[in-house]
Design a protein around this motif. Structure first.
Motif, mmCIF file in Angstrom:
data_model
loop_
_atom_site.group_PDB
_atom_site.id
_atom_site.type_symbol
_atom_site.label_atom_id
_atom_site.label_comp_id
_atom_site.label_asym_id
_atom_site.label_seq_id
_atom_site.Cartn_x
_atom_site.Cartn_y
_atom_site.Cartn_z
ATOM 1 N N SER A 20 40.253 -47.349 26.042
ATOM 2 C CA SER A 20 39.618 -48.665 25.932
ATOM 3 C C SER A 20 40.603 -49.700 25.421
ATOM 4 O O SER A 20 41.655 -49.376 24.881
ATOM 5 C CB SER A 20 38.447 -48.596 24.945
ATOM 6 O OG SER A 20 37.643 -47.468 25.181
ATOM 7 N N THR A 21 40.205 -50.966 25.579
ATOM 8 C CA THR A 21 40.851 -52.049 24.833
ATOM 9 C C THR A 21 39.747 -53.046 24.488
ATOM 10 O O THR A 21 39.039 -53.518 25.377
ATOM 11 C CB THR A 21 42.012 -52.701 25.608
ATOM 12 O OG1 THR A 21 42.593 -53.723 24.803
ATOM 13 C CG2 THR A 21 41.585 -53.280 26.941
ATOM 14 N N ARG B 63 37.959 -43.809 32.331
ATOM 15 C CA ARG B 63 37.145 -42.763 31.706
ATOM 16 C C ARG B 63 37.786 -41.386 31.837
ATOM 17 O O ARG B 63 37.195 -40.386 31.454
ATOM 18 C CB ARG B 63 35.755 -42.733 32.346
ATOM 19 C CG ARG B 63 34.960 -44.021 32.163
ATOM 20 C CD ARG B 63 33.603 -43.929 32.841
ATOM 21 N NE ARG B 63 32.881 -45.201 32.761
ATOM 22 C CZ ARG B 63 32.128 -45.576 31.732
ATOM 23 N NH1 ARG B 63 31.997 -44.783 30.688
ATOM 24 N NH2 ARG B 63 31.499 -46.734 31.738
ATOM 25 N N TYR C 210 36.302 -54.332 23.893
ATOM 26 C CA TYR C 210 35.014 -53.830 24.373
ATOM 27 C C TYR C 210 35.083 -53.401 25.843
ATOM 28 O O TYR C 210 34.046 -53.205 26.474
ATOM 29 C CB TYR C 210 33.923 -54.897 24.190
ATOM 30 C CG TYR C 210 33.542 -55.093 22.742
ATOM 31 C CD1 TYR C 210 32.976 -54.051 22.004
ATOM 32 C CD2 TYR C 210 33.750 -56.314 22.108
ATOM 33 C CE1 TYR C 210 32.635 -54.226 20.677
ATOM 34 C CE2 TYR C 210 33.409 -56.502 20.781
ATOM 35 C CZ TYR C 210 32.851 -55.445 20.065
ATOM 36 O OH TYR C 210 32.513 -55.608 18.746
ATOM 37 N N ASN C 211 36.290 -53.264 26.382
ATOM 38 C CA ASN C 211 36.446 -52.856 27.783
ATOM 39 C C ASN C 211 36.921 -51.417 27.874
ATOM 40 O O ASN C 211 37.827 -51.012 27.137
ATOM 41 C CB ASN C 211 37.468 -53.757 28.497
ATOM 42 C CG ASN C 211 37.048 -55.203 28.489
ATOM 43 O OD1 ASN C 211 35.906 -55.517 28.794
ATOM 44 N ND2 ASN C 211 37.964 -56.082 28.117
ATOM 45 N N ILE C 212 36.361 -50.675 28.816
ATOM 46 C CA ILE C 212 36.858 -49.337 29.122
ATOM 47 C C ILE C 212 37.852 -49.474 30.274
ATOM 48 O O ILE C 212 37.502 -49.961 31.350
ATOM 49 C CB ILE C 212 35.715 -48.377 29.491
ATOM 50 C CG1 ILE C 212 34.823 -48.129 28.270
ATOM 51 C CG2 ILE C 212 36.269 -47.050 30.015
ATOM 52 C CD1 ILE C 212 33.587 -47.305 28.553
ATOM 53 N N TYR D 147 34.501 -45.941 21.026
ATOM 54 C CA TYR D 147 35.790 -45.656 21.668
ATOM 55 C C TYR D 147 35.947 -44.178 22.028
ATOM 56 O O TYR D 147 36.964 -43.779 22.590
ATOM 57 C CB TYR D 147 36.943 -46.102 20.772
ATOM 58 C CG TYR D 147 36.906 -47.588 20.511
ATOM 59 C CD1 TYR D 147 37.124 -48.496 21.543
ATOM 60 C CD2 TYR D 147 36.632 -48.089 19.239
ATOM 61 C CE1 TYR D 147 37.069 -49.863 21.331
ATOM 62 C CE2 TYR D 147 36.579 -49.453 19.009
ATOM 63 C CZ TYR D 147 36.794 -50.330 20.065
ATOM 64 O OH TYR D 147 36.743 -51.685 19.839
ATOM 65 N N ASN E 76 44.133 -48.293 21.880
ATOM 66 C CA ASN E 76 43.310 -47.867 22.998
ATOM 67 C C ASN E 76 42.216 -46.862 22.615
ATOM 68 O O ASN E 76 41.545 -46.328 23.495
ATOM 69 C CB ASN E 76 44.184 -47.287 24.117
ATOM 70 C CG ASN E 76 45.164 -48.308 24.660
ATOM 71 O OD1 ASN E 76 46.369 -48.097 24.672
ATOM 72 N ND2 ASN E 76 44.650 -49.448 25.110
ATOM 73 N N ARG F 288 38.413 -41.086 27.179
ATOM 74 C CA ARG F 288 38.161 -42.529 27.331
ATOM 75 C C ARG F 288 39.360 -43.323 26.813
ATOM 76 O O ARG F 288 39.885 -43.045 25.735
ATOM 77 C CB ARG F 288 36.896 -42.913 26.561
ATOM 78 C CG ARG F 288 36.572 -44.404 26.622
ATOM 79 C CD ARG F 288 35.265 -44.730 25.926
ATOM 80 N NE ARG F 288 34.137 -44.140 26.639
ATOM 81 C CZ ARG F 288 32.854 -44.311 26.271
ATOM 82 N NH1 ARG F 288 32.555 -45.045 25.214
ATOM 83 N NH2 ARG F 288 31.891 -43.746 26.959
#
Length: 223
Positions: free
Chosen positions: A36-37, A44, A39-41, A198, A14, A34
């Protein structure tokens, strides 16, 4: 034609970055918020920093589901310790417990990369840095996570920790005063968030000193 097969993994990364700096009478632990996985957040505003005891704080990057499981395990073990000894665990004791907990799961590890910071029994700052299977080292400063390859060279350049091979052993704590360490952490995160996708959104700083624990926040870039 080769057969395509779906590969499932129990792990994810992540992202995110963590930093800890120890001084003569303080410790600064910081991480971005932040999560993420790919290219997705996902969010935040996720804190990667966990208070384990009054003078001991852990910041973790990697797979946040494993991080949460690890935090719950440490909290349970710390509660048992408090009932048996009538006191909170010291930071060096917690460091050893974290190492043992990670090593116990070495064949199916917690996919978490941790920095532990706080004050030792003498009130001096201490930082412990880990790999995923519990190997740890006491240092003056450290970084873990997706931005650590950008952050660590900068910290090495600014702080130049003494070689662990020197005899007699040199003290690992950094020569900075608390305000300088906080400014340095803010600088490295502002820099890392420019290059690492990331790391970003918001910086959370936890400062541990004789007065207790306090939190500060700084906005980072959102893209």
């Amino acid at each position: 034609m080769t057969k395509q097969q779906a590969n499932w993994s129990p792990y994810d990364n992540n992202g995110g970055s963590c930093v800890a700096i120890a001084g003569a009478d303080y410790c600064v632990i910081a991480a971005d918020t932040r999560m993420s996985t790919g290219y997705n957040i996902l969010t935040r505003d996720y804190s990667k920093i966990c208070k384990l005891a009054d003078k001991c704080v852990m910041a973790s990057s990697g797979f946040q589901a494993d991080v949460r499981a690890l935090q719950k395990q440490l909290a349970a073990r710390h509660l048992i310790y408090q009932h048996q000894h009538n006191k909170q665990m010291s930071c060096p004791a917690m460091a050893q417990l974290l190492s043992n907990t990670l090593y116990y799961k070495r064949f199916f590890p917690y996919y978490s990369f941790n920095v532990l910071g706080g004050l030792d029994n003498e009130g001096k700052g201490c930082v412990f840095t880990y790999d995923a299977v519990g190997s740890y080292e006491k240092v003056g400063y450290s970084s873990q996570g997706s931005g650590s390859t950008l952050i660590m060279p900068f910290l090495d350049n600014q702080l130049k920790s003494p070689s662990p091979l020197l005899l007699p052993a040199q003290d690992a704590v950094t020569p900075l005063v608390e305000a300088e360490a906080i400014d340095l952490v803010k600088t490295v995160f502002a820099s890392a968030s420019e290059r690492d996708i990331y790391t970003g959104d918001k910086l959370e700083l936890v400062i541990v000193n004789a007065a207790g624990i306090r939190r500060e926040y700084m906005e980072l870039r959102k893209d």
